[in-house]
Design a protein around this motif. Structure first.
Motif, short mmCIF file in Angstrom:
data_model
loop_
_atom_site.label_atom_id
_atom_site.label_comp_id
_atom_site.label_asym_id
_atom_site.label_seq_id
_atom_site.Cartn_x
_atom_site.Cartn_y
_atom_site.Cartn_z
N LEU A 1 0.89 -1.21 0.15
CA LEU A 1 0.22 0.00 0.04
C LEU A 1 0.73 1.24 -0.05
O LEU A 1 0.83 2.25 -0.72
N ALA A 2 1.85 1.21 0.90
CA ALA A 2 2.80 2.22 1.13
C ALA A 2 3.32 2.77 -0.27
O ALA A 2 3.37 4.06 -0.72
N VAL A 3 3.80 1.55 -1.19
CA VAL A 3 4.52 1.86 -2.10
C VAL A 3 3.43 2.34 -3.42
O VAL A 3 3.80 3.33 -4.24
N THR A 4 2.30 1.99 -3.37
CA THR A 4 1.38 2.25 -4.50
C THR A 4 0.63 3.68 -4.08
O THR A 4 0.29 4.39 -5.06
N MET A 5 0.24 3.70 -2.96
CA MET A 5 -0.61 4.62 -2.66
C MET A 5 0.25 5.94 -2.08
O MET A 5 -0.24 6.91 -1.75
#
Lengths: 305, 325, 274
Positions: C126-130
């Motif tokens: 999530l951290a990488v995509t969002m």
């Protein structure tokens, strides 16, 4: 037994599919994943070209089909930074992590289980409280910080142990302690509560009625039953170790899949991260399956039903 | 203590020391058990029967329970004066016990054979190979069919009745002089109960062991026991030969109990019950504990605990109403 | 443990005070860099300066001030994640437990799946995509929590729905959503609160770990996990930069656990089994 295994295997595959779907969706939550991989100054044509080459164009279900199709062939994307297939990167690092995990598990059991038994036997007294406090401390200490502090003490100040990297036995000491501490506390608490439950059982009373020595009553009759719930959580524990390894390997510069995960995050290497998540899920599912089979073996009630 | 008495309990008291007070679950219990006889101990749930048994075995549950006074004379020696080690040696050999619930009395992760082997080993020692035939024989003695096949089985593979027979086999391994049976048939199907009782009877006659049979079921007492002791709120209120206690109960509680058993003969009518509830063991009245529920109670009953009176030979009851005779 | 554990209670109170009164308590601006004052040790050591009680980091930022402001992040994230994750878990638990049947099957299967897979991995994804940020972090940590809440609450609801007052409500013609809201929900709140206290420590460590890995609130906002990470490179000569925030995390989680144990014991010793 064979049917049991087949059923669990099927469940595992369904779960894996679920995971892959979630990963797929997560990747596309905020637009095309290609955007994550492009440098700041990419042009529109660059973008279009990248999207086409990665098969990220077209409607969602086509993309998903491509995704699954590739996955089944062992292709989970290419790492941006390392410029090699993500699966290869993962598999080449995996043995290093697998070298670490069993030791941490062993440490946690060798220290945690006896502590739990002692705590249960001395319920409410000093030993129980001391063990309990140690356990809470083990859970409260963040493992990344523990690792750093251990390095500081034993490597920087005392110079006894190396501060990182893989190598001979002395390289294993600190990472194993760091990785295993949290788990030790977990084992201790679980064994303790499980023992307390079992110690009040009727069959334990019967063992005493038979006039068996207290040692046999506790270590044979009680522990054997008390460990069954502990075993069921092995799957969860190994899952914890695999995630714990991310931080531990990072702190100790250990070339395993945990460190790989960290690098994927830091460098925003989405394809690699995606692959890592899926591969780790496969790993965890496999471990869970093995644990379930072991459990059926250890608890005769499950085996014969 | 005469030589034909194998177990004598004198003024046994076991209390639970809890935060909210002292629960006097067993408070002055006395009885004798002669060699080869079957003594029934009856009473409603919570009167302290099981705890009496556990006190004799010195296997009190954790959590504040303590035997605070009394003597338990097994063959003349006071069990309460024994060290844990000595007590352990006696358990399973001179004195043994059958527990109530067969579903939970056997260890689920060991085979029947292994659980028997442990018990036999204590008496005779020997390797597994040497002991196994004895284990098979032990199962045969409790009328388990095809015992060789049962040896390797686990408890959950057996029915309740069969498990209870195994528990019996284990209890008898050491050829005990005294067997305490704590409601062994309560958890069994009614049809199995009778079989089990007959088994116990046969074993008792063969070995000559004495049995303290704890139950709340008068029918069982009538069938199996020679004498019966009636227990109420932590004390024994009446004790005597079964036939006499049934025909001529002396204590009001015993009378009420027997009256409340539904009769198979005669006209059908409302079931008789006993008014009220047993007293709280935290807060016992100073006098007779049955007084609050007793129609014949007077002030003296309420103020001081009745002494034991002999109604006829070997038949006593604790009730002031009997003093006149 | 009958007496209230004072020390943990005080520690919790201090940290909450730090979070609430940060602007008043912090001697310096937490993100203000004064490079000439970088890597100063705590004031009681050689080379220390009483201006920076706990020393400074590699950018000359006051550790104490960053510590105080970091408390804010930890507590805010904990609050939000427990509300979101716990709330979702509560909802799913009630729905699955009360409705039963197919719905329950599907939801519980999802819960089982969530238990099998380490949520941290999804949090990282999530951290990488969002992108990093409070929202991402809260969602990520909520993912860790919801399953255990759902499972326990559903168990409670299963027993509750057998009770008479539910039957009564049905007889009176209450609709299902209404029963779930006005009858079931209030009765599981007790358990919910217990679960919350049990998970505060988990959330704090999760936030710290994610920050350490660079997946939490982005710099320059001070968070304790990030501070430990920043101090890692200079551990040899500036050990205080990593040590101090780590102690804070450990003390807070320790206190929360000990206090929570005592609280649960006080409220209802039966709840210990949770």
């Amino acid at each position: 037994m064979g049917r049991f295994i087949a059923r669990r295997l099927l469940q595992g595959i369904v779960l894996l599919f679920l995971v892959a779907s979630v990963v797929f969706v997560l990747g596309r939550l905020t637009g095309n994943p290609a955007d994550l991989m492009l440098p700041e100054d990419a042009t529109a044509e660059d973008r279009a070209r990248l999207i086409a080459s990665l098969g990220l164009d077209g409607p969602m279900h086509i993309q998903f089909a491509r995704f699954v199709g590739n996955a089944l062939q062992g292709d989970l994307g290419t790492s941006i930074r390392m410029r090699q297939p993500a699966v290869d990167a993962f598999l080449s690092r995996l043995p290093n992590t697998l070298a670490l995990i069993p030791w941490a598990l062993l440490l946690a059991m060798a220290v945690g289980i006896p502590l739990g038994v002692v705590a249960a036997l001395n319920r409410g007294r000093f030993l129980d409280r001391a063990a309990g406090t140690a356990a809470v401390l083990g859970i409260a200490t963040p493992n990344f910080w523990l690792g750093i502090m251990l390095i500081f003490f034993f490597s920087v100040e005392l110079g006894w142990l190396p501060s990182g990297r893989m190598g001979g036995p002395e390289h294993y000491v600190l990472p194993v302690i760091t990785l295993g501490t949290f788990l030790t506390a977990g084992f201790m608490r679980l064994t303790r509560s499980s023992m307390l439950d079992v110690m009040e059982s009727e069959y334990v009373k019967l063992a005493r009625i038979k006039g068996l020595s207290e040692t046999i009553v506790i270590w044979k009759h009680c522990l054997r039953n008390a460990l069954i719930p502990v075993l069921t959580l092995w799957g969860v524990f190994v899952g914890n170790l695999i995630t714990g390894a991310i931080v531990t390997e990072t702190v100790f510069a250990w070339p395993g899949v945990g460190r790989l995960t960290y690098e994927a995050v830091i460098y925003r290497d989405f394809p690699l991260l995606q692959a890592v998540v899926i591969m780790k899920s496969i790993l965890i599912l496999s471990v869970n399956l093995v644990v379930d089979i072991l459990y059926a073996y250890v608890d005769p009630r499950i085996r014969y039903s | 203590m005469s030589s034909d008495t194998v177990l004598e309990v004198r003024d046994l008291a076991t209390h639970f020391h809890l935060r909210r007070g002292i629960v006097k679950a067993v408070d002055g219990v006395s009885f004798t058990l002669k060699r080869g006889e079957v003594l029934g101990l009856v009473g409603e749930s919570g009167c302290g029967k099981s705890l009496t048994a556990l006190s004799i075995m010195r296997l009190l549950p954790k959590g504040g329970a303590r035997t605070v006074r009394g003597q338990i004379l097994l063959d003349g020696e006071d069990l309460l004066a024994r060290s844990p080690r000595e007590m352990r040696d006696l358990r399973g050999s001179k004195i043994s016990m059958i527990l109530q619930d067969p579903q939970t009395s056997l260890n689920p992760v060991f085979t029947i054979g292994e659980q028997l082997r442990e018990a036999i080993y204590r008496r005779t020692g020997g390797s597994k190979a040497e002991i196994m035939p004895e284990a098979v024989e032990a199962l045969r003695r409790v009328e388990i069919a095809a015992p060789e096949s049962r040896i390797g089985q686990y408890p959950h593979q057996m029915s309740g009745g069969m498990k209870q027979r195994v528990v019996g086999a284990i209890a008898m391994c050491g050829a005990p002089q005294v067997l305490i049976a704590d409601e062994p048939t309560t958890a069994l199907d009614v049809t199995i109960q009778l079989q089990y009782l007959k088994l116990l009877q046969r074993l008792q006659r063969e070995t000559g062991m004495a049995i303290l049979f704890i139950t709340h079921d008068f029918g069982v007492v009538a069938r199996l026991c020679d004498r019966v002791a009636v227990m109420y709120a932590g004390r024994i209120v009446e004790c005597g030969p079964v036939a006499r206690v049934f025909e001529r109960p002396a204590h009001p509680y015993t009378k009420a109990l027997i009256a409340s058993v539904p009769k198979m003969t005669g006209a059908a009518g409302r079931l008789t019950t006993i008014e009220g509830q047993p007293p709280s063991l935290l807060d016992l009245p100073p006098g007779c504990r049955f007084a609050p529920r007793c129609a014949a109670a007077d002030d003296r009953c309420r103020e001081s605990y009745p002494s034991s009176f002999d109604i006829e030979t070997d038949h006593t009851a604790d009730c002031w109403r009997l003093e006149a005779r | 443990m009958r007496r209230m554990p004072w020390i943990p209670a005080v520690i919790i109170a201090v940290i909450v005070a730090m979070a609430l009164l940060a602007p008043l308590l912090a001697p310096h601006d937490p993100i203000d860099q004064t490079l000439k004052d970088k890597l100063l040790p705590p004031y009681w050591m050689d080379g220390g300066d009483s201006k920076y009680i706990l020393g400074t980091d590699a950018f000359g930022r006051d550790i104490l001030s960053r510590l105080i402001y970091g408390a804010r992040v930890s507590l805010i994230v904990a609050l939000l994640a427990l509300t979101a994750g716990g709330g979702v878990g509560l909802l799913i638990g009630i729905v699955a437990g009360y409705l039963g049947g197919f719905v329950e099957s599907v939801l519980m299967r999802l819960v089982d799946a969530a238990f099998t897979f380490p949520a941290i991995l999804f949090a990282l994804l999530l951290a990488v995509t969002m992108g990093q940020g409070l929202g991402t972090l809260v969602i990520a940590i909520s993912l860790l929590l919801w399953a255990s809440f759902a499972r326990v609450i559903r168990g409670e609801v299963l027993t509750l729905k057998q009770r008479d007052f539910v039957a009564l409500a049905k007889v009176r013609g209450c609709s299902t959503p209404r029963i779930m809201l006005t009858h079931i929900l209030p009765n599981v709140l007790n358990t919910f609160m217990v679960l919350v206290t049990l998970n505060i420590g988990v959330v704090i460590i999760a936030e710290a770990s994610l920050s350490f890995l660079g997946a939490g609130i982005p710099p320059p906002t001070p968070t304790w996990g990030l501070m430990v990470s920043e101090g890692r490179g200079r551990i040899a000569d500036a050990w205080w930069v990593s040590l101090i925030p780590g102690i804070a995390i450990t003390l807070l989680v320790l206190s929360v656990n000990l206090f929570g144990d005592w609280l649960r014991d006080r409220l209802d010793p039966r709840l210990r089994q949770l």
